[in-house]
Design an enzyme around this catalytic site. Structure first.
Site, short mmCIF file in Angstrom:
data_model
loop_
_atom_site.label_atom_id
_atom_site.label_comp_id
_atom_site.label_asym_id
_atom_site.label_seq_id
_atom_site.Cartn_x
_atom_site.Cartn_y
_atom_site.Cartn_z
N ARG A 88 -30.84 -3.64 7.89
CA ARG A 88 -30.22 -3.54 9.23
C ARG A 88 -29.18 -2.43 9.24
O ARG A 88 -29.00 -1.75 10.26
CB ARG A 88 -29.54 -4.87 9.59
CG ARG A 88 -30.49 -6.05 9.72
CD ARG A 88 -29.70 -7.33 9.98
NE ARG A 88 -30.52 -8.52 10.11
CZ ARG A 88 -30.89 -9.29 9.08
NH1 ARG A 88 -30.54 -8.98 7.84
NH2 ARG A 88 -31.61 -10.38 9.30
N ASP A 148 -29.37 -17.36 12.07
CA ASP A 148 -29.52 -17.60 10.62
C ASP A 148 -29.48 -19.10 10.32
O ASP A 148 -30.19 -19.59 9.45
CB ASP A 148 -28.41 -16.87 9.85
CG ASP A 148 -28.43 -15.37 10.13
OD1 ASP A 148 -29.52 -14.84 10.42
OD2 ASP A 148 -27.36 -14.72 10.06
N ARG A 151 -32.77 -20.64 11.13
CA ARG A 151 -33.75 -20.34 10.06
C ARG A 151 -33.47 -21.20 8.82
O ARG A 151 -34.39 -21.63 8.12
CB ARG A 151 -33.68 -18.85 9.71
CG ARG A 151 -34.28 -18.00 10.81
CD ARG A 151 -34.20 -16.54 10.49
NE ARG A 151 -34.87 -15.75 11.52
CZ ARG A 151 -34.55 -14.50 11.82
NH1 ARG A 151 -33.59 -13.89 11.18
NH2 ARG A 151 -35.21 -13.86 12.77
N HIS A 175 -24.29 -10.87 8.83
CA HIS A 175 -25.70 -10.99 9.22
C HIS A 175 -26.49 -9.87 8.52
O HIS A 175 -26.89 -8.88 9.13
CB HIS A 175 -25.82 -10.89 10.75
CG HIS A 175 -27.22 -11.01 11.24
ND1 HIS A 175 -28.00 -12.14 11.06
CD2 HIS A 175 -28.01 -10.14 11.93
CE1 HIS A 175 -29.19 -11.94 11.60
NE2 HIS A 175 -29.22 -10.73 12.13
N1 LIG Z 1 -28.23 -10.05 15.83
C1 LIG Z 1 -29.43 -10.55 15.65
O1 LIG Z 1 -29.57 -11.67 15.19
C2 LIG Z 1 -30.64 -9.76 16.05
C3 LIG Z 1 -31.89 -10.38 16.15
C4 LIG Z 1 -32.99 -9.61 16.51
C5 LIG Z 1 -32.84 -8.26 16.79
N2 LIG Z 1 -31.62 -7.69 16.68
C6 LIG Z 1 -31.40 -6.29 17.01
O2 LIG Z 1 -31.51 -6.16 18.42
C7 LIG Z 1 -31.89 -4.82 18.74
C8 LIG Z 1 -33.05 -4.85 19.72
O3 LIG Z 1 -34.21 -5.33 19.09
P1 LIG Z 1 -35.58 -5.40 19.91
O4 LIG Z 1 -36.59 -5.98 18.99
O5 LIG Z 1 -35.36 -6.00 21.23
O6 LIG Z 1 -35.90 -3.84 20.09
P2 LIG Z 1 -36.79 -3.16 21.24
O7 LIG Z 1 -37.08 -1.78 20.78
O8 LIG Z 1 -37.91 -4.05 21.59
O9 LIG Z 1 -35.81 -3.12 22.49
C9 LIG Z 1 -34.67 -2.33 22.54
C10 LIG Z 1 -34.52 -1.81 23.95
O10 LIG Z 1 -33.28 -1.10 24.07
C11 LIG Z 1 -33.49 -0.08 25.01
N3 LIG Z 1 -32.44 0.93 24.91
C12 LIG Z 1 -32.26 1.89 23.97
N4 LIG Z 1 -31.17 2.61 24.26
C13 LIG Z 1 -30.63 2.11 25.39
C14 LIG Z 1 -29.50 2.42 26.18
N5 LIG Z 1 -28.67 3.41 25.84
N6 LIG Z 1 -29.27 1.70 27.28
C15 LIG Z 1 -30.10 0.68 27.63
N7 LIG Z 1 -31.19 0.33 26.93
C16 LIG Z 1 -31.45 1.04 25.82
C17 LIG Z 1 -34.88 0.47 24.65
O11 LIG Z 1 -35.43 1.24 25.71
C18 LIG Z 1 -35.62 -0.81 24.37
O12 LIG Z 1 -36.32 -1.30 25.49
C19 LIG Z 1 -32.17 -4.15 17.40
O13 LIG Z 1 -31.05 -3.39 16.99
C20 LIG Z 1 -32.39 -5.32 16.47
O14 LIG Z 1 -32.12 -4.98 15.13
C21 LIG Z 1 -30.53 -8.41 16.31
O1 LIG Z 2 -34.06 -8.76 10.85
C1 LIG Z 2 -33.71 -7.97 11.72
O2 LIG Z 2 -33.61 -6.76 11.52
C2 LIG Z 2 -33.47 -8.47 13.12
C3 LIG Z 2 -32.51 -9.60 13.20
O3 LIG Z 2 -31.26 -9.27 12.67
C4 LIG Z 2 -33.06 -10.86 12.62
O4 LIG Z 2 -32.42 -11.46 11.76
O5 LIG Z 2 -34.16 -11.27 13.03
#
Ligand SMILES: NC(=O)c1ccc[n+]([C@@H]2O[C@H](COP(=O)([O-])OP(=O)(O)OC[C@H]3O[C@@H](n4cnc5c(N)ncnc54)[C@H](O)[C@@H]3O)[C@@H](O)[C@H]2O)c1
Ligand SMILES: O=C(O)C[C@H](O)C(=O)O
Length: 308
Positions: A88, A148, A151, A175
């Protein structure tokens, strides 16, 4: 109750869907930078309203922050997800710029909002939102521990051969693949410690499987997960919107709690209408304290990569 979700990708759309299905918000605005994308996701989701029985109005906008004005809660999911084999932390180069500009734009239009940060590396992105917006610490919440912990409970139930509803447990710490601290000694099956049922080796396996939960899914899916992340975010949003006073591990700015300072990392908090209403300090074993310290060092190292 108005909720904005920035990023209409996998996690943003899943989060909007769970919020709508739970039917506690009057309005959800999905915003994305990709032309027409959020509008399409919102329309598709609205066409599930009569099927799923919700009245939440979901609208989509392309980068028009005026439509997010006066949101009670804003969720930031914009940014790139990792690919198999990545950490990440490797996402920081692209995601920091996105999270910085998105959080500034959000508070210009919703100065009283509570922000939930999802984009990775989440603990560092949460810290960045503090530095960018200077909002009070109760109004900036990083989502990681709720996912987490879900999970962890899945893995515990699997090891116990028990239904997930029998199991309780929590993951604190960063995380990240190495930084998560699953609290195995506190985990229970119907209030009986899981160590009564599982060997130390099996519990260690549960712990390791939990820590790489995101990486395991990323390998299977080719990108990171979205259903459980979306559901976890919706749980936080609901706890705030409905003033539930529920306890979740969330990434929050620490100022001495758990002996840590000047970083955001996962600890148990009470969530209600004011966002983080209390940071809960629980007794940790010496091993858990050491793991938490190591985890904090990892988060601080990543924070050091930010251009503040
Ligand atoms: N914290 C957590 O537990 C957790 C869990 C899952 C995913 N994530 C993170 O969440 C993020 C998104 O994941 P995802 O699978 O939805 O990705 P994704 O690519 O499906 O979606 C991301 C979206 O953000 C948009 N985007 C990019 N720049 C932008 C901006 N400046 N303004 C508005 N929109 C913008 C993109 O066009 C896209 O549609 C990733 O960084 C991922 O690592 C975190
Ligand atoms: O694993 C990742 O990169 C996305 C998110 O933080 C998750 O735990 O699913």
């Amino acid at each position: 109750m108005k909720v904005t979700v920035v990023g209409a990708g996998a996690v943003g759309a899943s989060c909007a869907e769970y919020i709508a299905i739970k039917d506690f918000a009057s309005e959800v605005v999905l915003l994305d930078i990709k032309e027409g994308f959020a509008e399409g996701k919102a329309m598709d989701l609205m066409q599930t309203a009569s099927l799923n029985g919700f009245d939440t109005k979901i609208t989509g906008v392309t980068n028009d922050y005026s439509k997010t004005a006066n949101s009670d809660i804003c969720v930031i999911t914009s940014g790139i997800p990792r690919k198999p084999g990545m950490t990440r932390e490797e996402l920081i180069g692209i995601n920091a710029g996105i999270v910085k500009s998105v959080s500034s734009s959000l508070i210009q239009h919703s100065p009283n909002t509570i922000i939930i940060v999802v984009s990775n590396p989440m603990d560092t992105m949460t810290y960045l939102v503090h530095k960018t917006t200077s909002l009070p610490k109760n109004r900036i919440i990083g989502m990681g521990g709720a996912l987490d912990s879900a999970r962890f409970k899945y893995r515990l139930a699997e090891a116990l051969g028990a239904p997930i509803s029998d199991v309780d447990g929590m993951v604190i710490g960063g995380h990240s693949d190495k930084g998560m601290v699953p609290l195995t000694a506190h985990a229970t099956r119907n209030s009986v410690k899981v160590s009564e049922f599982l060997s130390e080796d099996r519990l260690n396996q549960v712990k390791e499987d939990t820590k790489v939960g995101g990486a395991t899914l990323t390998k299977l899916l080719g990108t990171s997960a979205w259903y459980a992340p979306g559901a976890a975010v919706s749980g936080l949003v609901q706890a705030i919107a409905c003033d539930q006073k529920k306890m979740f591990p969330c990434s929050v700015l620490l100022e001495g709690e758990y002996g840590l300072n000047d970083l955001c990392i996962g600890v148990p908090v009470i969530l209600g209408r004011n966002g983080i209403e209390k940071i809960v300090e629980i007794d940790l074993s010496e091993a858990e304290k050491a793991h938490m310290k190591e985890s904090a060092e990892g988060v601080s190292k990543t924070n050091g990569l930010l251009e503040l």
